[in-house]
Design an enzyme around this catalytic site. Structure first.
Site, PDB file in Angstrom:
ATOM      1  N   ASP A 116     -27.900  52.273  16.349  1.00  0.00           N
ATOM      2  CA  ASP A 116     -28.861  52.848  17.482  1.00  0.00           C
ATOM      3  C   ASP A 116     -28.084  52.921  18.796  1.00  0.00           C
ATOM      4  OD1 ASP A 116     -30.970  50.675  15.706  1.00  0.00           O
ATOM      5  OD2 ASP A 116     -31.217  52.721  16.042  1.00  0.00           O
ATOM      6  N   HIS A 167     -25.436  43.485  13.604  1.00  0.00           N
ATOM      7  CA  HIS A 167     -26.115  43.930  12.320  1.00  0.00           C
ATOM      8  C   HIS A 167     -26.308  42.828  11.464  1.00  0.00           C
ATOM      9  CE1 HIS A 167     -27.194  46.506   8.989  1.00  0.00           C
ATOM     10  NE2 HIS A 167     -27.575  47.644   9.978  1.00  0.00           N
TER      11      HIS A 167
HETATM   12  C1  SDX Z   1     -31.177  48.667  12.368  1.00  0.00           C
HETATM   13  O1  SDX Z   1     -31.048  46.427   8.103  1.00  0.00           O
HETATM   14  C2  SDX Z   1     -30.715  47.628   8.837  1.00  0.00           C
HETATM   15  O2  SDX Z   1     -29.900  48.306   7.795  1.00  0.00           O
HETATM   16  C3  SDX Z   1     -31.002  48.059   9.856  1.00  0.00           C
HETATM   17  C4  SDX Z   1     -30.718  49.482  10.290  1.00  0.00           C
HETATM   18  C5  SDX Z   1     -31.111  50.539   9.280  1.00  0.00           C
HETATM   19  O3  SDX Z   1     -30.674  51.680   9.187  1.00  0.00           O
HETATM   20  O4  SDX Z   1     -32.349  50.408   8.776  1.00  0.00           O
HETATM   21  O5  SDX Z   1     -29.263  49.506  10.179  1.00  0.00           O
HETATM   22  C6  SDX Z   1     -31.139  49.545  11.568  1.00  0.00           C
HETATM   23  O6  SDX Z   1     -32.101  48.032  12.911  1.00  0.00           O
HETATM   24  C7  SDX Z   1     -29.776  48.357  13.428  1.00  0.00           C
HETATM   25  C8  SDX Z   1     -30.078  47.065  14.278  1.00  0.00           C
HETATM   26  C9  SDX Z   1     -30.785  47.343  15.757  1.00  0.00           C
HETATM   27  N1  SDX Z   1     -31.164  46.401  16.390  1.00  0.00           N
HETATM   28  C10 SDX Z   1     -30.274  46.066  17.448  1.00  0.00           C
HETATM   29  O7  SDX Z   1     -29.519  46.570  17.924  1.00  0.00           O
HETATM   30  C11 SDX Z   1     -30.940  44.681  18.274  1.00  0.00           C
HETATM   31  C12 SDX Z   1     -29.642  43.718  18.734  1.00  0.00           C
HETATM   32  N2  SDX Z   1     -29.176  43.250  17.604  1.00  0.00           N
HETATM   33  C13 SDX Z   1     -29.681  41.994  17.265  1.00  0.00           C
HETATM   34  O8  SDX Z   1     -30.718  41.527  17.503  1.00  0.00           O
HETATM   35  C14 SDX Z   1     -29.107  41.564  15.886  1.00  0.00           C
HETATM   36  O9  SDX Z   1     -27.990  41.696  15.773  1.00  0.00           O
HETATM   37  C15 SDX Z   1     -29.890  42.113  14.656  1.00  0.00           C
HETATM   38  C16 SDX Z   1     -31.178  41.820  14.659  1.00  0.00           C
HETATM   39  C17 SDX Z   1     -29.466  43.412  14.270  1.00  0.00           C
HETATM   40  C18 SDX Z   1     -29.121  41.011  13.631  1.00  0.00           C
HETATM   41  O10 SDX Z   1     -29.564  39.949  13.387  1.00  0.00           O
HETATM   42  P1  SDX Z   1     -29.163  38.686  12.573  1.00  0.00           P
HETATM   43  O11 SDX Z   1     -28.517  39.212  11.593  1.00  0.00           O
HETATM   44  O12 SDX Z   1     -30.499  37.884  12.187  1.00  0.00           O
HETATM   45  O13 SDX Z   1     -28.105  37.738  13.353  1.00  0.00           O
HETATM   46  P2  SDX Z   1     -28.460  36.753  14.257  1.00  0.00           P
HETATM   47  O14 SDX Z   1     -29.672  37.090  15.238  1.00  0.00           O
HETATM   48  O15 SDX Z   1     -28.657  35.478  13.694  1.00  0.00           O
HETATM   49  O16 SDX Z   1     -27.147  36.723  15.199  1.00  0.00           O
HETATM   50  C19 SDX Z   1     -26.036  35.952  14.871  1.00  0.00           C
HETATM   51  C20 SDX Z   1     -25.304  35.596  16.364  1.00  0.00           C
HETATM   52  C21 SDX Z   1     -26.386  34.749  17.211  1.00  0.00           C
HETATM   53  O17 SDX Z   1     -25.658  33.977  18.000  1.00  0.00           O
HETATM   54  P3  SDX Z   1     -25.169  32.071  17.486  1.00  0.00           P
HETATM   55  O18 SDX Z   1     -26.603  31.659  17.198  1.00  0.00           O
HETATM   56  O19 SDX Z   1     -24.716  32.269  16.303  1.00  0.00           O
HETATM   57  O20 SDX Z   1     -24.412  31.713  18.514  1.00  0.00           O
HETATM   58  O21 SDX Z   1     -25.008  36.529  17.046  1.00  0.00           O
HETATM   59  C22 SDX Z   1     -25.531  36.776  18.005  1.00  0.00           C
HETATM   60  C23 SDX Z   1     -26.839  35.677  17.763  1.00  0.00           C
HETATM   61  O22 SDX Z   1     -27.349  35.284  19.230  1.00  0.00           O
HETATM   62  N3  SDX Z   1     -26.240  38.061  18.286  1.00  0.00           N
HETATM   63  C24 SDX Z   1     -26.058  38.757  19.242  1.00  0.00           C
HETATM   64  C25 SDX Z   1     -26.498  40.027  19.187  1.00  0.00           C
HETATM   65  N4  SDX Z   1     -26.765  40.251  17.824  1.00  0.00           N
HETATM   66  C26 SDX Z   1     -26.484  39.025  17.394  1.00  0.00           C
HETATM   67  N5  SDX Z   1     -25.771  38.271  20.722  1.00  0.00           N
HETATM   68  C27 SDX Z   1     -25.881  39.335  21.672  1.00  0.00           C
HETATM   69  N6  SDX Z   1     -26.411  40.533  21.440  1.00  0.00           N
HETATM   70  C28 SDX Z   1     -26.673  40.739  20.231  1.00  0.00           C
HETATM   71  N7  SDX Z   1     -26.955  42.235  20.135  1.00  0.00           N
END
Ligand code: SDX
Length: 428
Positions: A364, A307
């Protein structure tokens, strides 16, 4: 006492910028004069460190895993309130008295129908159309039948547009489901409360009486409450951005529906179930998929994990996980996907990759388990998220308009071609 300003030293000069205080949580540096004074802008991809507004609606603390609606902790709201009351709380700022609640509920029921012409619009879609695409189109089309909700300026006009939107959007959500099933489109039943009415419009079959199952309604009500608002998330920021151009409420909400559809945002609840089904079909080896999620060469992500703000457990995920257990028990359903989800959570939360990056289950991760137990098809999960988020979107849009936030227009750091002269095609 913390400082009330920051000093920026640049180009041999010092510049002071005031700090904007908060009731709780992040304080902000007011950089409204930065560019005029220094010629610099800030750059913050994804706005990870940037506040877009001052709001009084929802507060969340990602480190503590706290979420408050108008100051009330989500745990208390989820346990003691109901979705219609949460709508009032988000839109009007306080919990309603009995009379306020009754007037609000009656106000919504006045619009518990949709213009018949809208049926011709939904008829034009193929049954295979994704419900979120249909919902976004129908939401914008509502503008044509409700001109009063377009050019709203006063609080009273906005409150009327909100009641219109709350009533009609639940029809559109029910109709997008009926469309995929080839079922006739129902109108509302004012003998029912908001959630019962949606449930009946979506699931009533033309050849039998409809039984309102209290277990299902209670589960739906709790899920809608938990999705109702979440401060400046992607779809809410989209609604605010579109609304900042003084676009009408319906078209602004339609843009929020499109933003929510994305698999990184609200579309994740559908992606989670698809992921769990994939793991089940592949023999249920969760470690294999945790390894894939960690592999930078592999685009696979653990959907429902991570998140932007929560670097601790998403408090909503905790409540939904318990509710999933309860509801499946009450309905006597054994869902392999729930077992896999719990295994996945356990394995991931013991793995350094997830622990170091503070990746926990989000809202989710478990919600789809409940929707599936309630007989809601996977492609409808994000529509359910949209129905829940609707009062939050409206409340944020109303706050932005009443506070007079300026039209949103970010700057950029340009790294494209320098100025050059046009060359005729014969000379290229
Ligand atoms: C919602 O914003 C809100 O409030 C949203 C929400 C709401 O109520 O409105 O809460 C609802 O959208 C919840 C999120 C739902 N999405 C998912 O579950 C999709 C999977 N999650 C990711 O794609 C990710 O965690 C995000 C998009 C939710 C957040 O992404 P960020 O904050 O931009 O973080 P990032 O992509 O920069 O990740 C940081 C690190 C990275 O690794 P490094 O480059 O540091 O090595 O964490 C890793 C990412 O690769 N990472 C994951 C991951 N999420 C982040 N690795 C594997 N699986 C994941 N799910």
């Amino acid at each position: 006492m913390s400082d009330n300003k920051v000093i920026l030293n640049y180009d041999g000069k010092s510049f002071e910028y005031p700090i904007v205080d908060s009731t709780i949580g992040d304080r902000g540096i007011d950089i409204s004069k930065l560019r005029d004074q220094t010629g610099l802008i800030t750059l913050d991809l994804g706005y990870k460190n940037t506040g877009a507004t001052i709001s009084e609606i929802t507060y969340l603390d990602g480190d503590k895993g706290e979420l408050f609606y108008r100051g009330y902790p989500i745990e208390q709201i989820a346990e003691k309130s109901n979705f219609t009351e949460v709508m009032y709380l988000l839109l009007h700022g306080n919990l309603p008295t009995k009379d306020q609640f009754s007037n609000f509920e009656t106000g919504i029921k006045k619009y518990n129908f949709i213009a018949e012409e809208m049926k011709r619009i939904i008829d034009a879609f193929p049954r295979s159309a994704h419900p979120m695409g249909v919902l976004s189109a129908l939401t914008s089309a509502l503008t044509a039948f409700n001109p009063k909700a377009v050019d709203v300026k006063s609080k009273e006009e906005m409150d009327l547009a909100a009641e219109l939107m709350l009533a009609k959007f639940s029809h559109l959500c029910a109709w997008t489901y009926r469309k995929t099933q080839g079922l006739p489109l129902n109108h509302g039943d004012n003998n029912l409360n908001y959630v019962e009415n949606f449930y009946k419009m979506a699931f009533r079959l033309p050849y039998e009486d409809f039984e309102i199952d209290p277990v299902v309604v209670e589960a739906l009500d709790k899920l809608l409450i938990l999705h109702a608002d979440h401060e400046q998330n992607c779809s809410t920021s989209t609604v605010r951005m579109v609304g900042s151009a003084h676009t009408g409420l319906f078209a602004s909400i339609s843009s929020g529906v499109s933003a929510l559809w994305g698999p990184l945002h609200g579309g994740a609840n559908q992606a989670v179930i698809e992921m769990l089904e994939l793991i089940e079909k592949d023999g249920g080896d969760v470690s294999k998929y945790v390894a894939k999620a960690k592999d930078k060469e592999d685009s696979f992500r653990l959907m429902g994990f991570g998140h932007r703000v929560y670097k601790n457990f998403d408090p909503r995920a905790k409540i939904i996980k318990k509710a999933a257990d309860d509801i499946l028990g009450k309905l006597g359903i054994q869902d392999k996907a729930l077992d896999i989800a719990m295994q996945l959570e356990r394995v991931a939360l013991e793995d350094d990759y997830f622990v170091e990056r503070k990746l926990y289950p989000n809202v989710d991760f478990y919600s789809g388990i409940i929707y599936r137990a309630l007989g809601i098809p996977t492609e409808m999960f994000t529509v359910m998220f949209a129905l829940g988020r609707l009062p939050g979107w409206i409340a944020q849009w109303k706050e932005m308009r009443l506070k007079g936030d300026p039209i949103g227009r970010p700057r950029q750091v340009y790294q494209g071609a320098e100025k050059r002269d046009y060359v005729d095609i014969a000379n290229r």
